[in-house]
Design a protein around this motif. Sequence first.
Motif, mmCIF file in Angstrom:
data_model
loop_
_atom_site.group_PDB
_atom_site.id
_atom_site.type_symbol
_atom_site.label_atom_id
_atom_site.label_comp_id
_atom_site.label_asym_id
_atom_site.label_seq_id
_atom_site.Cartn_x
_atom_site.Cartn_y
_atom_site.Cartn_z
ATOM 1 N N VAL A 203 0.860 -1.188 0.000
ATOM 2 C CA VAL A 203 0.000 0.000 0.000
ATOM 3 C C VAL A 203 0.894 1.236 0.000
ATOM 4 C CG1 VAL A 203 -1.712 1.325 1.282
ATOM 5 C CG2 VAL A 203 -1.876 -1.174 1.190
ATOM 6 N N PHE A 204 0.605 2.169 -0.894
ATOM 7 C CA PHE A 204 1.313 3.444 -0.932
ATOM 8 C C PHE A 204 0.355 4.561 -0.530
ATOM 9 C CE2 PHE A 204 3.642 1.005 -4.269
ATOM 10 C CZ PHE A 204 4.912 1.035 -3.691
ATOM 11 N N GLU A 205 0.890 5.602 0.089
ATOM 12 C CA GLU A 205 0.068 6.748 0.450
ATOM 13 C C GLU A 205 -0.615 7.319 -0.795
ATOM 14 O OE1 GLU A 205 -0.816 7.997 3.384
ATOM 15 O OE2 GLU A 205 0.244 6.287 4.268
ATOM 16 N N GLN A 206 -1.869 7.710 -0.631
ATOM 17 C CA GLN A 206 -2.682 8.120 -1.772
ATOM 18 C C GLN A 206 -2.050 9.265 -2.552
ATOM 19 O OE1 GLN A 206 -5.442 6.140 -2.088
ATOM 20 N NE2 GLN A 206 -5.708 6.953 -4.140
ATOM 21 N N GLU A 207 -1.461 10.222 -1.841
ATOM 22 C CA GLU A 207 -0.922 11.417 -2.487
ATOM 23 C C GLU A 207 0.229 11.092 -3.445
ATOM 24 O OE1 GLU A 207 -1.395 11.017 0.714
ATOM 25 O OE2 GLU A 207 -3.117 12.334 1.083
ATOM 26 N N THR A 208 0.955 10.030 -3.172
ATOM 27 C CA THR A 208 2.129 9.685 -3.987
ATOM 28 C C THR A 208 1.944 8.354 -4.704
ATOM 29 O OG1 THR A 208 3.170 8.640 -2.045
ATOM 30 C CG2 THR A 208 3.679 10.968 -2.469
ATOM 31 N N PHE A 209 0.704 7.862 -4.742
ATOM 32 C CA PHE A 209 0.454 6.486 -5.160
ATOM 33 C C PHE A 209 0.947 6.184 -6.575
ATOM 34 C CE2 PHE A 209 -2.561 3.509 -7.280
ATOM 35 C CZ PHE A 209 -2.060 2.348 -6.701
ATOM 36 N N MET A 210 0.441 6.889 -7.570
ATOM 37 C CA MET A 210 0.795 6.547 -8.950
ATOM 38 C C MET A 210 2.277 6.767 -9.225
ATOM 39 S SD MET A 210 -1.406 4.942 -10.617
ATOM 40 C CE MET A 210 -0.491 4.954 -12.165
ATOM 41 N N GLY A 211 2.850 7.780 -8.615
ATOM 42 C CA GLY A 211 4.288 7.990 -8.773
ATOM 43 C C GLY A 211 5.086 6.818 -8.245
ATOM 44 N N ALA A 212 4.668 6.283 -7.089
ATOM 45 C CA ALA A 212 5.368 5.147 -6.489
ATOM 46 C C ALA A 212 5.216 3.898 -7.352
ATOM 47 C CB ALA A 212 4.840 4.897 -5.083
ATOM 48 N N VAL A 213 4.019 3.677 -7.872
ATOM 49 C CA VAL A 213 3.806 2.510 -8.738
ATOM 50 C C VAL A 213 4.642 2.621 -10.009
ATOM 51 C CG1 VAL A 213 2.129 1.227 -10.106
ATOM 52 C CG2 VAL A 213 1.490 2.071 -7.851
ATOM 53 N N MET A 214 4.634 3.786 -10.627
ATOM 54 C CA MET A 214 5.396 3.966 -11.859
ATOM 55 C C MET A 214 6.899 3.868 -11.607
ATOM 56 S SD MET A 214 3.242 4.159 -14.324
ATOM 57 C CE MET A 214 4.156 4.865 -15.705
ATOM 58 N N ASP A 215 7.352 4.312 -10.448
ATOM 59 C CA ASP A 215 8.768 4.169 -10.097
ATOM 60 C C ASP A 215 9.140 2.690 -10.023
ATOM 61 O OD1 ASP A 215 9.166 6.877 -9.977
ATOM 62 O OD2 ASP A 215 9.109 7.001 -7.784
ATOM 63 N N TYR A 216 8.273 1.884 -9.382
ATOM 64 C CA TYR A 216 8.541 0.450 -9.284
ATOM 65 C C TYR A 216 8.538 -0.189 -10.672
ATOM 66 C CZ TYR A 216 8.108 -4.480 -8.113
ATOM 67 O OH TYR A 216 8.306 -5.839 -8.034
ATOM 68 N N ALA A 217 7.552 0.161 -11.484
ATOM 69 C CA ALA A 217 7.472 -0.394 -12.832
ATOM 70 C C ALA A 217 8.701 -0.021 -13.652
ATOM 71 C CB ALA A 217 6.201 0.095 -13.524
ATOM 72 N N THR A 218 9.189 1.186 -13.465
ATOM 73 C CA THR A 218 10.366 1.649 -14.196
ATOM 74 C C THR A 218 11.612 0.872 -13.791
ATOM 75 O OG1 THR A 218 9.418 3.854 -14.469
ATOM 76 C CG2 THR A 218 11.808 3.660 -14.699
ATOM 77 N N VAL A 219 11.730 0.543 -12.519
ATOM 78 C CA VAL A 219 12.847 -0.291 -12.064
ATOM 79 C C VAL A 219 12.846 -1.626 -12.805
ATOM 80 C CG1 VAL A 219 13.775 -1.597 -10.104
ATOM 81 C CG2 VAL A 219 13.090 0.782 -9.799
ATOM 82 N N LEU A 220 11.668 -2.258 -12.892
ATOM 83 C CA LEU A 220 11.577 -3.521 -13.627
ATOM 84 C C LEU A 220 11.934 -3.317 -15.097
ATOM 85 C CD1 LEU A 220 8.290 -5.237 -12.331
ATOM 86 C CD2 LEU A 220 10.617 -5.456 -11.451
ATOM 87 N N ALA A 221 11.425 -2.246 -15.675
ATOM 88 C CA ALA A 221 11.603 -2.016 -17.106
ATOM 89 C C ALA A 221 13.043 -1.708 -17.481
ATOM 90 C CB ALA A 221 10.700 -0.874 -17.565
ATOM 91 N N GLU A 222 13.793 -1.097 -16.559
ATOM 92 C CA GLU A 222 15.111 -0.587 -16.936
ATOM 93 C C GLU A 222 16.283 -1.330 -16.314
ATOM 94 O OE1 GLU A 222 15.188 3.593 -16.139
ATOM 95 O OE2 GLU A 222 13.773 4.061 -17.764
ATOM 96 N N THR A 223 16.064 -2.170 -15.316
ATOM 97 C CA THR A 223 17.216 -2.742 -14.613
ATOM 98 C C THR A 223 17.293 -4.265 -14.645
ATOM 99 O OG1 THR A 223 16.156 -2.881 -12.422
ATOM 100 C CG2 THR A 223 17.184 -0.775 -13.024
#
Length: 282
Positions: A203-223
Amino acid sequence: MSQYEDLIYEVKGRVGLITLNRPDRLNAWTAAMEKSIKRALAAAVQDDAVRVIVITGAGRGFCAGADMGLLQQIKPANWEDRELAQATREETFDFRNDLGPDVTPHYGGRFGYLFQIRKPIIAAINGPAAGLGLVFALYADMRFAGSDAKFTTAFAQRGLIAEHGISWLLPHLVGPAHSLDLLLSARKFTAAEAERMGLVNKVFEQETFMGAVMDYATVLAETVSPRSMAVMKAQIWKALFQGFNEALEVGDSEMQKSFGTADFKEGVAHFVEKRKANFTGK
């Protein structure tokens, strides 16, 4: 007319972002959305630049379940002629993955094709997920929830039953006791409880939710290696139908295959040379 009705598809870096788009109805599921989601997933699969897929909802909801207008039209005599069933049949794509073991025989029905897709799928549950909306999220490989998200199976309060494979999916995630509680009571539960049960990964805080999800997805996509992710996704979903020795044998076979790939060579090289990886998926 756009090929994506009731849905937005966009590519952000190496992430394919699919947004269910009926915010005034909490993204209640429609036949048009059913068709669009398959088209968008097919586009993400065919695009080599896309390595991870994220699915979320517009506005304050993820998906409130099937649109009530569609439910009111259903009659037992025309079950297979209902609008959603027609939409499922009309849009056909071959999502079979040629990397890793074949999971196709095990996952049929309306959403089983998501397990065939070689790219990891993340459900970004930004708000209420109910009924069919919750079921659909269970077909993702991972689920993240915003802190304000609420969940309900809803079926028992509509005179319905555990639909579309949730009677198998839910116990594999949270166990039979939690599954029976959530299905029989149809009660609402919070993102925090969903995390404790194992229904969502984090669970991520609502205010930063989509940013946190996209950051995680980007880690998978790039590393990490796209090929490795594809094989491991297939291994995991196949293993649910295997004994240990069979899963071990598949793992040993896939490991041997990986030694001859460009991604294996790059994986060793970037570590030794202390530089950023440049995986190609080959």
